[in-house]
Design a protein around this motif. Structure first.
Motif, mmCIF file in Angstrom:
data_model
loop_
_atom_site.group_PDB
_atom_site.id
_atom_site.type_symbol
_atom_site.label_atom_id
_atom_site.label_comp_id
_atom_site.label_asym_id
_atom_site.label_seq_id
_atom_site.Cartn_x
_atom_site.Cartn_y
_atom_site.Cartn_z
ATOM 1 N N GLY A 129 0.808 -1.218 0.000
ATOM 2 C CA GLY A 129 0.000 0.000 0.000
ATOM 3 C C GLY A 129 0.836 1.261 0.000
ATOM 4 N N ALA A 130 1.926 1.262 0.756
ATOM 5 C CA ALA A 130 2.823 2.424 0.820
ATOM 6 C C ALA A 130 4.242 1.916 1.044
ATOM 7 N N GLY A 131 5.215 2.811 0.785
ATOM 8 C CA GLY A 131 6.600 2.435 1.007
ATOM 9 C C GLY A 131 7.401 2.367 -0.279
ATOM 10 N N ILE A 132 8.192 1.303 -0.423
ATOM 11 C CA ILE A 132 9.115 1.139 -1.550
ATOM 12 C C ILE A 132 8.401 0.489 -2.731
ATOM 13 N N ARG A 133 8.716 0.941 -3.931
ATOM 14 C CA ARG A 133 8.183 0.302 -5.131
ATOM 15 C C ARG A 133 8.656 -1.153 -5.193
ATOM 16 N N VAL B 160 5.376 -1.328 -0.998
ATOM 17 C CA VAL B 160 5.343 -2.224 0.148
ATOM 18 C C VAL B 160 6.206 -1.632 1.267
ATOM 19 N N ASN B 161 5.712 -1.751 2.487
ATOM 20 C CA ASN B 161 6.451 -1.272 3.667
ATOM 21 C C ASN B 161 7.458 -2.332 4.102
ATOM 22 N N ILE B 162 8.757 -2.026 4.002
ATOM 23 C CA ILE B 162 9.795 -2.985 4.367
ATOM 24 C C ILE B 162 10.871 -2.309 5.219
ATOM 25 N N SER B 163 11.712 -3.129 5.791
ATOM 26 C CA SER B 163 12.796 -2.606 6.623
ATOM 27 C C SER B 163 13.962 -2.163 5.745
ATOM 28 N N LYS B 164 14.876 -1.390 6.371
ATOM 29 C CA LYS B 164 16.085 -0.949 5.663
ATOM 30 C C LYS B 164 16.932 -2.151 5.262
ATOM 31 N N LYS B 165 16.947 -3.177 6.113
ATOM 32 C CA LYS B 165 17.718 -4.385 5.825
ATOM 33 C C LYS B 165 17.179 -5.095 4.583
ATOM 34 N N ASP B 166 15.850 -5.181 4.482
ATOM 35 C CA ASP B 166 15.229 -5.812 3.306
ATOM 36 C C ASP B 166 15.536 -5.020 2.036
ATOM 37 N N LEU B 167 15.519 -3.707 2.148
ATOM 38 C CA LEU B 167 15.817 -2.872 0.988
ATOM 39 C C LEU B 167 17.250 -3.112 0.515
ATOM 40 N N GLU B 168 18.183 -3.210 1.456
ATOM 41 C CA GLU B 168 19.577 -3.449 1.085
ATOM 42 C C GLU B 168 19.751 -4.816 0.424
ATOM 43 N N GLN B 169 18.966 -5.786 0.892
ATOM 44 C CA GLN B 169 19.118 -7.156 0.400
ATOM 45 C C GLN B 169 18.462 -7.365 -0.962
ATOM 46 N N TYR B 170 17.328 -6.693 -1.192
ATOM 47 C CA TYR B 170 16.547 -6.956 -2.409
ATOM 48 C C TYR B 170 16.481 -5.754 -3.354
ATOM 49 N N ASP C 144 16.482 -0.545 -16.915
ATOM 50 C CA ASP C 144 17.178 0.475 -17.707
ATOM 51 C C ASP C 144 17.069 1.869 -17.102
ATOM 52 N N LYS C 145 16.213 2.022 -16.097
ATOM 53 C CA LYS C 145 16.121 3.295 -15.375
ATOM 54 C C LYS C 145 15.566 3.024 -13.989
ATOM 55 N N LEU C 146 15.843 3.917 -13.060
ATOM 56 C CA LEU C 146 15.433 3.713 -11.678
ATOM 57 C C LEU C 146 15.105 5.066 -11.043
ATOM 58 N N PRO C 147 13.875 5.554 -11.243
ATOM 59 C CA PRO C 147 13.502 6.871 -10.709
ATOM 60 C C PRO C 147 13.555 6.953 -9.182
ATOM 61 N N GLU C 148 13.415 5.807 -8.505
ATOM 62 C CA GLU C 148 13.465 5.782 -7.044
ATOM 63 C C GLU C 148 13.818 4.366 -6.592
ATOM 64 N N PRO C 149 14.157 4.158 -5.312
ATOM 65 C CA PRO C 149 14.500 2.814 -4.846
ATOM 66 C C PRO C 149 13.388 1.808 -5.153
ATOM 67 N N CYS C 150 13.805 0.567 -5.408
ATOM 68 C CA CYS C 150 12.842 -0.452 -5.816
ATOM 69 C C CYS C 150 13.381 -1.840 -5.472
ATOM 70 N N ILE C 151 12.467 -2.776 -5.181
ATOM 71 C CA ILE C 151 12.836 -4.170 -4.927
ATOM 72 C C ILE C 151 12.018 -5.056 -5.865
ATOM 73 N N TYR C 152 12.137 -6.392 -5.705
ATOM 74 C CA TYR C 152 11.453 -7.322 -6.604
ATOM 75 C C TYR C 152 10.904 -8.496 -5.799
ATOM 76 N N GLU C 153 9.855 -9.116 -6.350
ATOM 77 C CA GLU C 153 9.143 -10.174 -5.625
ATOM 78 C C GLU C 153 9.847 -11.526 -5.694
#
Length: 441
Positions: free
Chosen positions: A238-242, A263-273, A298-307
């Motif tokens: 709903g909110a957070g990182i793409r 999705v709302n995730i921790s800083k650790k999850d963002l670093e990992q994924y 090919d572009k990254l307008p903001e931080p992002c992770i993957y499923e």
């Protein structure tokens, strides 16, 4: 006689004064003796064009006798009165119908073709009369009371002859247009195949002393072992990182960044994924048709992770470019390599990190990799332009029948519009046929 004077002689007549109208029926599904006979039984899904020549199901004489189904003779006009209201067709065979379809038999006062075209013209208006909670429907009374604009019989026949000619032209145009998507698919596949086998740049490569292509495995050009994505429960969305999901990319690229969920995730999850520009994401779990589908970041307008149902691949850029990797993995050869060790389950297939690392790949000099990507992009741009023209022209032609019918029943029918589309389709068809010559080279 002018069109205007001719139109003055038209009258409005209820449909039930011009035809007999009856609905069909459905034998009990619980009685197997009613089904699998020799009587064609038409349902809405069997109406795929203006003529119904075959059906998916058949009923028995016993099923016909013990239900409200009835046999309508060849030439009966069909009109759907439930769910998909307003579909019109003509029976090309003797057949029964279900209760969602009315059979209309015209009297001698109205030409059969004229009534068919009249109902096609009025289908949207009749559809607006539909009522229902789950699915719209109309009763036979609404259909029977529908007013038909009725000119003298000779005028009906003149209009039918002109409409038959125009609709015949439209059918030919559709047939020509329908060949273009397959041509484009084959063209793109051939371009990708020639790109990763060296055929696309064979002449360009001559005299440049770029060396031989290196035969290696995907794992040898990776920065590290592929990393599977993350699973997060629904209540964190709903909110957070793409976050990129498997429905967000196609043909090697993300379709729309702005539609990615958060999705709302921790800083650790963002670093990992996290993902970086140049990463490749590979679909590792799906139906076989979509297994191995990949995208280039090919572009990254903001931080992002993957499923979790995909894996992240990072490359040694001095050995292989991300752009060339995307070309390889979307090619028939690359996809075959990705899927060769797939594990097949009931509804899905999967590949693991080892499977991806064992993919065999031919890698040219970096300069040639760049040339290959440039040529693929240019040729795909050419195909995209044709596809855009195709979509635009198809939309116009799909809208034409109703516009033509409206003009016919206003007494304004001319054939100029179709002539213009004939020219456009012919030009597009000739360009698309050029794609075939590429397949042979």
């Amino acid at each position: 006689m002018s069109e205007e004077k001719s139109k003055r002689s038209w009258s409005l007549v209820p449909l039930n004064k011009l035809a007999t109208i009856k609905s069909g029926g459905t034998p009990s599904r619980g009685n197997s003796s009613y089904w699998g006979g020799k009587i064609p039984w038409v349902k809405i899904s069997d109406i795929k064009s203006l003529n119904v020549l075959e059906t998916d199901e058949y009923i028995t004489d016993l099923g016909l006798k013990n239900s409200s189904a009835r046999i309508f003779p060849k030439g009966t006009i069909l009109f759907t009165i439930f769910a998909s209201i307003g579909k019109v067709a003509v029976l090309g065979i003797d057949a029964a119908t279900n209760q969602a379809i009315a059979g209309i038999t015209p009297t001698g006062e109205i030409d059969r073709g004229f009534l068919t075209y009249s109902l096609l013209n009025l289908s949207n208006k009749i559809q607006e009369s539909g009522k229902g909670v789950a699915q719209n429907n109309i009763n036979l009374t609404i259909l029977k009371e529908t007013l038909i604009s009725l000119p003298p019989l000779h005028e009906q026949q003149r209009i039918v002859a002109r409409l038959d000619a125009i609709f015949g032209h439209l059918d030919v145009l559709r047939e020509k247009l329908d060949r273009i998507p397959e041509l484009l698919i084959n063209f793109r596949q051939q371009v990708l195949t020639q790109a990763v086998t060296g055929d696309l740049t064979r002449e360009w490569r001559e005299g440049k002393d770029l060396g031989e292509w290196e035969e290696t495995t995907f794992g040898e050009v990776m920065e590290a072992t592929p990393k599977n994505g993350a699973y997060f429960p629904k209540d964190l969305y709903g909110a957070g990182i793409r976050i990129i999901r498997i429905d967000a990319f196609y043909d090697g690229f993300l379709t729309d960044w702005t539609k990615l969920q958060r999705v709302n995730i921790s800083k650790k999850d963002l670093e990992q994924y996290n993902i970086q520009v140049g990463d490749i994401l590979v679909n590792r779990v799906n139906s076989m048709e979509y297994l191995g589908k990949c995208m280039l970041v090919d572009k990254l307008p903001e931080p992002c992770i993957y499923e979790s149902n995909m894996m992240r691949v990072r490359l040694q850029r001095e050995k292989i470019t991300s752009e060339y990797t995307r070309v390889f993995l979307t090619s028939p050869i690359g996809l075959k390599e990705l899927r060769k060790n797939a594990k097949q389950a009931v509804n899905q297939a999967s590949i693991n990190q080892k499977d991806v690392m064992q993919v065999q790949i031919s890698i040219p000099n970096q300069k040639e990799q760049q040339e290959i990507v440039s040529r693929v992009d240019a040729l795909f741009g050419f195909a995209d332009k044709i596809e855009s023209q195709y979509q635009s022209l198809k939309a116009k032609i799909d809208q034409m029948p109703q516009a033509i019918l409206a003009k016919a029943f206003r007494g304004e029918l001319v054939g100029q519009e179709v002539k213009e589309y004939v020219r456009e389709v012919e030009e597009l068809g000739m360009v698309a046929e050029e794609l075939k010559t590429y397949e042979k080279n």
